[in-house]
Design a protein around this motif. Structure first.
Motif, PDB file in Angstrom:
ATOM      1  N   ASP A  33     -47.084  11.658  -8.646  1.00  0.00           N
ATOM      2  CA  ASP A  33     -45.664  11.873  -8.912  1.00  0.00           C
ATOM      3  C   ASP A  33     -45.323  11.457 -10.356  1.00  0.00           C
ATOM      4  O   ASP A  33     -45.492  10.291 -10.715  1.00  0.00           O
ATOM      5  N   LYS A  34     -44.852  12.396 -11.158  1.00  0.00           N
ATOM      6  CA  LYS A  34     -44.652  12.120 -12.590  1.00  0.00           C
ATOM      7  C   LYS A  34     -43.601  11.038 -12.849  1.00  0.00           C
ATOM      8  O   LYS A  34     -43.713  10.258 -13.790  1.00  0.00           O
ATOM      9  N   GLY A  35     -42.588  10.987 -11.992  1.00  0.00           N
ATOM     10  CA  GLY A  35     -41.516  10.014 -12.197  1.00  0.00           C
ATOM     11  C   GLY A  35     -41.980   8.572 -12.127  1.00  0.00           C
ATOM     12  O   GLY A  35     -41.331   7.682 -12.668  1.00  0.00           O
ATOM     13  N   SER A  43     -46.370  18.707  -8.433  1.00  0.00           N
ATOM     14  CA  SER A  43     -47.069  17.931  -9.462  1.00  0.00           C
ATOM     15  C   SER A  43     -48.575  18.198  -9.412  1.00  0.00           C
ATOM     16  O   SER A  43     -49.384  17.272  -9.474  1.00  0.00           O
ATOM     17  N   GLN A  44     -48.937  19.449  -9.292  1.00  0.00           N
ATOM     18  CA  GLN A  44     -50.354  19.805  -9.123  1.00  0.00           C
ATOM     19  C   GLN A  44     -51.193  19.448 -10.341  1.00  0.00           C
ATOM     20  O   GLN A  44     -52.316  18.985 -10.213  1.00  0.00           O
ATOM     21  N   ARG A  45     -50.619  19.654 -11.534  1.00  0.00           N
ATOM     22  CA  ARG A  45     -51.403  19.388 -12.741  1.00  0.00           C
ATOM     23  C   ARG A  45     -51.635  17.889 -12.931  1.00  0.00           C
ATOM     24  O   ARG A  45     -52.720  17.469 -13.278  1.00  0.00           O
ATOM     25  N   MET A  46     -50.612  17.080 -12.674  1.00  0.00           N
ATOM     26  CA  MET A  46     -50.765  15.629 -12.866  1.00  0.00           C
ATOM     27  C   MET A  46     -51.522  14.996 -11.704  1.00  0.00           C
ATOM     28  O   MET A  46     -52.292  14.060 -11.871  1.00  0.00           O
ATOM     29  N   GLU A  60     -32.961  15.290  -0.634  1.00  0.00           N
ATOM     30  CA  GLU A  60     -34.200  16.073  -0.518  1.00  0.00           C
ATOM     31  C   GLU A  60     -33.880  17.562  -0.550  1.00  0.00           C
ATOM     32  O   GLU A  60     -32.803  17.975  -0.114  1.00  0.00           O
ATOM     33  N   ASP A  61     -34.813  18.349  -1.074  1.00  0.00           N
ATOM     34  CA  ASP A  61     -34.595  19.802  -1.174  1.00  0.00           C
ATOM     35  C   ASP A  61     -34.150  20.390   0.178  1.00  0.00           C
ATOM     36  O   ASP A  61     -34.790  20.132   1.199  1.00  0.00           O
ATOM     37  N   ILE A  62     -33.096  21.177   0.163  1.00  0.00           N
ATOM     38  CA  ILE A  62     -32.614  21.842   1.382  1.00  0.00           C
ATOM     39  C   ILE A  62     -33.663  22.866   1.819  1.00  0.00           C
ATOM     40  O   ILE A  62     -33.955  23.019   3.002  1.00  0.00           O
ATOM     41  N   ALA A  88     -36.865  15.758  -9.604  1.00  0.00           N
ATOM     42  CA  ALA A  88     -38.037  14.884  -9.505  1.00  0.00           C
ATOM     43  C   ALA A  88     -38.914  15.245  -8.303  1.00  0.00           C
ATOM     44  O   ALA A  88     -39.670  14.416  -7.804  1.00  0.00           O
ATOM     45  N   GLY A  89     -38.793  16.476  -7.841  1.00  0.00           N
ATOM     46  CA  GLY A  89     -39.615  16.901  -6.701  1.00  0.00           C
ATOM     47  C   GLY A  89     -40.756  17.785  -7.175  1.00  0.00           C
ATOM     48  O   GLY A  89     -41.199  17.672  -8.313  1.00  0.00           O
ATOM     49  N   GLY A  90     -41.192  18.668  -6.323  1.00  0.00           N
ATOM     50  CA  GLY A  90     -42.264  19.590  -6.695  1.00  0.00           C
ATOM     51  C   GLY A  90     -43.624  19.061  -6.343  1.00  0.00           C
ATOM     52  O   GLY A  90     -43.781  17.961  -5.814  1.00  0.00           O
TER      53      GLY A  90
HETATM   54  N1  LIG Z   1     -36.478  18.880  -6.347  1.00  0.00           N
HETATM   55  C1  LIG Z   1     -37.468  19.646  -6.826  1.00  0.00           C
HETATM   56  N2  LIG Z   1     -37.885  19.474  -8.083  1.00  0.00           N
HETATM   57  C2  LIG Z   1     -38.910  20.253  -8.512  1.00  0.00           C
HETATM   58  C3  LIG Z   1     -39.535  21.225  -7.691  1.00  0.00           C
HETATM   59  N3  LIG Z   1     -40.519  21.820  -8.404  1.00  0.00           N
HETATM   60  C4  LIG Z   1     -40.507  21.248  -9.623  1.00  0.00           C
HETATM   61  N4  LIG Z   1     -39.533  20.305  -9.692  1.00  0.00           N
HETATM   62  C5  LIG Z   1     -39.200  19.474 -10.857  1.00  0.00           C
HETATM   63  O1  LIG Z   1     -38.962  20.353 -11.938  1.00  0.00           O
HETATM   64  C6  LIG Z   1     -39.557  19.864 -13.132  1.00  0.00           C
HETATM   65  C7  LIG Z   1     -40.549  20.868 -13.684  1.00  0.00           C
HETATM   66  O2  LIG Z   1     -41.533  21.015 -12.730  1.00  0.00           O
HETATM   67  P1  LIG Z   1     -42.931  21.745 -13.019  1.00  0.00           P
HETATM   68  O3  LIG Z   1     -43.695  20.976 -14.046  1.00  0.00           O
HETATM   69  O4  LIG Z   1     -42.679  23.174 -13.276  1.00  0.00           O
HETATM   70  O5  LIG Z   1     -43.629  21.617 -11.600  1.00  0.00           O
HETATM   71  P2  LIG Z   1     -44.296  20.347 -10.945  1.00  0.00           P
HETATM   72  O6  LIG Z   1     -44.345  20.551  -9.476  1.00  0.00           O
HETATM   73  O7  LIG Z   1     -43.641  19.094 -11.421  1.00  0.00           O
HETATM   74  O8  LIG Z   1     -45.763  20.328 -11.553  1.00  0.00           O
HETATM   75  P3  LIG Z   1     -46.966  21.400 -11.391  1.00  0.00           P
HETATM   76  O9  LIG Z   1     -47.286  21.503  -9.925  1.00  0.00           O
HETATM   77  O10 LIG Z   1     -48.091  20.775 -12.152  1.00  0.00           O
HETATM   78  O11 LIG Z   1     -46.474  22.682 -11.993  1.00  0.00           O
HETATM   79  C8  LIG Z   1     -40.156  18.503 -12.786  1.00  0.00           C
HETATM   80  O12 LIG Z   1     -39.212  17.513 -13.107  1.00  0.00           O
HETATM   81  C9  LIG Z   1     -40.334  18.566 -11.266  1.00  0.00           C
HETATM   82  O13 LIG Z   1     -40.195  17.280 -10.690  1.00  0.00           O
HETATM   83  C10 LIG Z   1     -39.058  21.369  -6.344  1.00  0.00           C
HETATM   84  O14 LIG Z   1     -39.551  22.182  -5.535  1.00  0.00           O
HETATM   85  N5  LIG Z   1     -38.034  20.564  -5.970  1.00  0.00           N
END
Ligand SMILES: Nc1nc2c(ncn2[C@@H]2O[C@H](COP(=O)(O)OP(=O)(O)OP(=O)(O)O)[C@@H](O)[C@H]2O)c(=O)[nH]1
Length: 189
Positions: A21-23, A15-18, A66-68, A11-13
């Motif tokens: 936070d998608k969650g 989320s540039q397209r959205m 949190e991500d290491i 649930a990190g990342g």
């Molecule tokens: N913990 C963690 N989860 C990630 C990371 N990058 C992506 N995710 C998760 O992996 C799944 C797929 O992510 P993507 O859609 O490829 O990337 P995103 O960051 O969510 O979205 P974009 O920036 O729009 O590509 C989603 O559930 C994200 O929450 C990260 O660096 N750390």
């Protein structure tokens, strides 16, 4: 089964397209992450590990880590989740699939062979490595990938002993990813 499986919820990342936070998006009165945790509970009990820097998720009452190593995408999230996990078998789900059900997740776990490092799903030609089962020892592979800055998850899976399960047609809509505002608006119309 409960104590033998950990669910790793990515649930990190960025989320540039959205843009948000998608969650925390809402579907049928519940956030995406809440929907997914509800689907996971009959399969893993409370053994859910959320990999995210967002403290809002603590309200759900599960573990959060949190991500290491930050900004390594899903490979980085998987690395952290598997390092933190105490079980050999790990059910991985990304936070952007709000339609996933217990039925599909249970089927996935039952079809995982413990001699495989990864079981991933697919529909037609499209694999979904973020709806899968991972052996904890994959943390070694992901650690090496991060060290070499090679972050291609699909390639890493190809290089280890794995299984790809075709999702039955009746469940195919459960793997729908919601990544953009447009995709989200279409859901709530
Ligand atoms: N913990 C963690 N989860 C990630 C990371 N990058 C992506 N995710 C998760 O992996 C799944 C797929 O992510 P993507 O859609 O490829 O990337 P995103 O960051 O969510 O979205 P974009 O920036 O729009 O590509 C989603 O559930 C994200 O929450 C990260 O660096 N750390």
């Amino acid at each position: 089964m409960e104590n033998k499986i950990t669910a790793i919820l990515l649930a990190g990342g960025k989320s540039q397209r959205m843009g948000t936070d998608k969650g925390l998006l809402v579907l049928n009165g519940k956030t995406f992450i809440h929907n997914i945790c509800d689907a996971l509970k009959p399969v893993v009990g409370s053994n859910i590990l959320i990999v995210s820097a967002n403290k809002e998720y603590d309200k759900l009452g599960f573990s959060r880590v949190e991500d290491i190593i930050e900004n390594k995408g899903p490979v980085g999230g998987l690395y952290t989740g598997l390092k933190e996990s105490k079980t050999k078998v790990n059910l991985v789900v990304s936070v952007d699939v709000p339609f996933v059900t217990t039925e599909l997740l249970q089927w996935l776990v039952e079809n995982h062979n413990e001699t495989d490092m990864v079981t991933q799903t697919k529909i037609g030609d499209k694999t979904s490595p973020l709806i899968g089962v991972y052996d904890r020892s994959m943390k070694i592979v992901f650690g090496e990938q991060i060290a070499g800055n090679k972050l291609k998850l699909r390639q890493a899976i190809e290089d280890v002993k794995h299984r790809t399960l075709e999702v039955p047609e009746k469940w195919s809509s459960q793997l729908q990813n919601i990544n953009t505002q447009e995709e989200y608006q279409n859901l709530t119309k």
